[in-house]
Design a protein around this motif. Structure first.
Motif, PDB file in Angstrom:
ATOM      1  N   UNK A 152     -30.709  -0.004 -33.972  1.00 27.58           N
ATOM      2  CA  UNK A 152     -31.457  -0.497 -35.258  1.00 27.58           C
ATOM      3  C   UNK A 152     -30.940   0.103 -36.345  1.00 27.58           C
ATOM      4  N   UNK A 153     -30.530  -0.642 -37.413  1.00 24.91           N
ATOM      5  CA  UNK A 153     -29.946  -0.088 -38.873  1.00 24.91           C
ATOM      6  C   UNK A 153     -30.971  -0.293 -39.753  1.00 24.91           C
ATOM      7  N   UNK A 154     -32.185  -0.818 -39.516  1.00 23.68           N
ATOM      8  CA  UNK A 154     -33.175  -0.938 -40.583  1.00 23.68           C
ATOM      9  C   UNK A 154     -32.852  -2.014 -41.593  1.00 23.68           C
ATOM     10  N   UNK A 155     -33.399  -1.643 -42.992  1.00 28.11           N
ATOM     11  CA  UNK A 155     -33.543  -2.765 -43.915  1.00 28.11           C
ATOM     12  C   UNK A 155     -32.331  -2.615 -45.016  1.00 28.11           C
ATOM     13  N   UNK A 156     -31.022  -3.129 -44.350  1.00 25.28           N
ATOM     14  CA  UNK A 156     -30.005  -2.921 -45.168  1.00 25.28           C
ATOM     15  C   UNK A 156     -29.789  -4.373 -45.603  1.00 25.28           C
ATOM     16  N   UNK A 157     -28.900  -4.388 -46.793  1.00 27.70           N
ATOM     17  CA  UNK A 157     -28.507  -5.525 -47.207  1.00 27.70           C
ATOM     18  C   UNK A 157     -27.513  -6.139 -46.321  1.00 27.70           C
ATOM     19  N   UNK A 158     -26.737  -5.413 -45.617  1.00 26.60           N
ATOM     20  CA  UNK A 158     -25.688  -5.958 -44.882  1.00 26.60           C
ATOM     21  C   UNK A 158     -26.305  -6.527 -43.490  1.00 26.60           C
ATOM     22  N   UNK A 159     -25.651  -7.373 -42.834  1.00 21.45           N
ATOM     23  CA  UNK A 159     -26.270  -8.207 -41.702  1.00 21.45           C
ATOM     24  C   UNK A 159     -26.056  -7.476 -40.462  1.00 21.45           C
ATOM     25  N   UNK A 160     -26.828  -7.820 -39.506  1.00 20.04           N
ATOM     26  CA  UNK A 160     -26.643  -7.347 -38.213  1.00 20.04           C
ATOM     27  C   UNK A 160     -25.238  -7.626 -37.889  1.00 20.04           C
ATOM     28  N   UNK A 161     -24.704  -6.819 -36.726  1.00 22.02           N
ATOM     29  CA  UNK A 161     -23.111  -6.822 -36.676  1.00 22.02           C
ATOM     30  C   UNK A 161     -22.959  -6.524 -35.207  1.00 22.02           C
ATOM     31  N   UNK A 162     -21.733  -6.982 -34.504  1.00 23.63           N
ATOM     32  CA  UNK A 162     -21.392  -6.712 -33.458  1.00 23.63           C
ATOM     33  C   UNK A 162     -19.820  -6.805 -33.183  1.00 23.63           C
ATOM     34  N   UNK A 259     -28.884 -15.452 -49.538  1.00 20.51           N
ATOM     35  CA  UNK A 259     -28.289 -14.381 -50.092  1.00 20.51           C
ATOM     36  C   UNK A 259     -27.379 -14.667 -51.316  1.00 20.51           C
ATOM     37  N   UNK A 260     -27.759 -14.002 -52.287  1.00 22.42           N
ATOM     38  CA  UNK A 260     -26.663 -14.382 -53.429  1.00 22.42           C
ATOM     39  C   UNK A 260     -25.381 -13.547 -53.322  1.00 22.42           C
ATOM     40  N   UNK A 261     -25.302 -12.715 -52.331  1.00 24.51           N
ATOM     41  CA  UNK A 261     -23.963 -12.100 -51.911  1.00 24.51           C
ATOM     42  C   UNK A 261     -22.863 -13.193 -51.488  1.00 24.51           C
ATOM     43  N   UNK A 262     -23.559 -14.331 -50.963  1.00 19.00           N
ATOM     44  CA  UNK A 262     -22.762 -15.297 -50.409  1.00 19.00           C
ATOM     45  C   UNK A 262     -22.476 -16.525 -51.149  1.00 19.00           C
ATOM     46  N   UNK A 263     -23.469 -16.942 -51.981  1.00 18.73           N
ATOM     47  CA  UNK A 263     -23.707 -18.228 -52.737  1.00 18.73           C
ATOM     48  C   UNK A 263     -23.967 -17.620 -54.180  1.00 18.73           C
ATOM     49  N   UNK A 264     -23.091 -18.638 -55.082  1.00 19.13           N
ATOM     50  CA  UNK A 264     -23.637 -18.328 -56.819  1.00 19.13           C
ATOM     51  C   UNK A 264     -24.873 -18.907 -56.830  1.00 19.13           C
ATOM     52  N   UNK A 265     -25.424 -20.116 -56.096  1.00 20.12           N
ATOM     53  CA  UNK A 265     -26.712 -20.780 -56.384  1.00 20.12           C
ATOM     54  C   UNK A 265     -27.426 -21.064 -54.898  1.00 20.12           C
ATOM     55  N   UNK A 266     -28.380 -20.281 -55.023  1.00 18.94           N
ATOM     56  CA  UNK A 266     -29.128 -20.314 -53.628  1.00 18.94           C
ATOM     57  C   UNK A 266     -29.710 -21.985 -53.414  1.00 18.94           C
ATOM     58  N   UNK A 267     -29.878 -22.317 -54.439  1.00 26.97           N
ATOM     59  CA  UNK A 267     -30.417 -23.809 -54.172  1.00 26.97           C
ATOM     60  C   UNK A 267     -29.457 -24.842 -54.034  1.00 26.97           C
ATOM     61  N   UNK A 268     -28.238 -24.433 -53.700  1.00 28.19           N
ATOM     62  CA  UNK A 268     -27.073 -25.361 -53.108  1.00 28.19           C
ATOM     63  C   UNK A 268     -26.485 -24.855 -51.741  1.00 28.19           C
ATOM     64  N   UNK A 269     -26.010 -25.745 -51.154  1.00 30.91           N
ATOM     65  CA  UNK A 269     -25.613 -25.419 -49.706  1.00 30.91           C
ATOM     66  C   UNK A 269     -24.286 -24.721 -49.684  1.00 30.91           C
ATOM     67  N   UNK A 270     -24.068 -23.803 -48.659  1.00 29.70           N
ATOM     68  CA  UNK A 270     -22.691 -23.085 -48.196  1.00 29.70           C
ATOM     69  C   UNK A 270     -21.630 -24.198 -47.720  1.00 29.70           C
ATOM     70  N   UNK A 271     -22.374 -25.121 -47.005  1.00 24.59           N
ATOM     71  CA  UNK A 271     -21.653 -26.470 -46.352  1.00 24.59           C
ATOM     72  C   UNK A 271     -22.505 -27.233 -45.752  1.00 24.59           C
TER      73      UNK A 271
END
Length: 295
Positions: A152-162, A259-271
């Protein structure tokens, strides 16, 4: 803090501390990073090959199908070592890490993980072995057991990972779960993040990384940040997939992210789908997810 590194193969990976991350949540082992850098794939093999199952061998008895049908010879009931050290797990050995066992409410975390483990076991041939508290090195021969330590890595801005599949180096590999993997109780069916990361550890990758994905989805590159673009790297060599693009896969991403780390506008889709419809990924294993795991 993280930075993005362009490998010699042209693939972009994220360097997060001492770890290198592919696709936002897939931790690369040193051997996998080297192979990805030099050959552009995780196995380090040359050529654009597709990993197909060998249908001439019986999946239970591991001898030619013809021999089983004609009842030739003795059918083995157990088998020896996996001949290819890179390949997947025989049984997925795991432990609960200290970050979970030291939690005052550790049962809450363990119960959530058990729901995810049982969902995979109830729907596929995959089996997990809880080795918490047991030796991590063979007491007679001294080799390190391959196993997943779930933390468990707590409340990190980074995502869960494996890690992706069983580390070719063997030994311990970490599976990290952030707060959003553990919603407020009761869990009900909301343990999708844990299932997603476990499927990475078993060997599955993101659906949007498929080599044929452009036949099914439209990537909105103008709305993606560098980190967002890194989520959509195609896997074009040494891959294994079944069927058409699976919009219901638990290994896919939703069209929209907060996530504003991933998109410039969260109201628009990634894909989106090619027709512009949004994609909502599965929260449980889809039929094709189960088929991949079983094969």
């Amino acid at each position: 803090n993280s930075e993005f590194v362009t490998l010699k193969s042209g693939i972009i990976v994220e360097k997060r501390g001492d770890e290198y991350i592919l696709g936002g949540d897939m931790i690369l082992s040193p051997m996998q990073l080297k192979a990805l850098d030099e050959k552009g794939n995780l196995s380090g093999e040359d050529g654009k090959t597709k990993d197909n199952p060998d249908t001439t061998i019986h999946p239970v008895f591991n001898i030619p199908v013809a021999a089983v049908e004609k009842k030739v010879g003795t059918l083995p009931r157990n088998l020896g070592m996996n001949a290819d050290p890179y390949r997947l797990w025989a049984m997925v050995r795991f432990t609960y890490g200290p970050s979970i066992l030291n939690q005052p409410n550790k049962d809450y975390f363990i119960n959530g993980i058990k729901l995810a483990l049982n969902h995979i076991q109830d729907n596929t041939n995959v089996r997990f072995y809880n080795a918490t508290g047991q030796p991590t090195v063979d007491p007679t021969w001294g080799f390190a057991y391959p196993y997943i330590e779930i933390n468990y890595v707590g409340n990190l801005s980074a995502s869960s990972s494996s890690h992706i599949g069983r580390r070719p180096e063997g030994g311990k590999q970490e599976l990290k779960l952030a707060d959003f993997a553990f919603p407020n109780p009761p869990f009900d069916n909301d343990y999708s993040t844990i299932v997603h990361e476990l499927c990475h550890a078993i060997g599955m990758m993101h659906e949007q990384n498929r080599p044929d994905r452009d036949q099914y989805v439209s990537i909105k590159t103008n709305n993606l940040t560098t980190k967002g673009l890194a989520q959509f790297t195609k896997v074009t060599t040494n891959y294994s997939y079944f069927g058409a693009y699976d919009f219901s896969s638990i290994m896919g991403y939703d069209s929209y992210t907060s996530s504003t780390d991933h998109v410039n506008n969260t109201s628009l889709p990634m894909y989106t789908k090619l027709n512009g419809d949004p994609i909502v990924s599965g929260t449980l294993l889809s039929s094709l997810d189960k088929i991949w795991l079983n094969n």
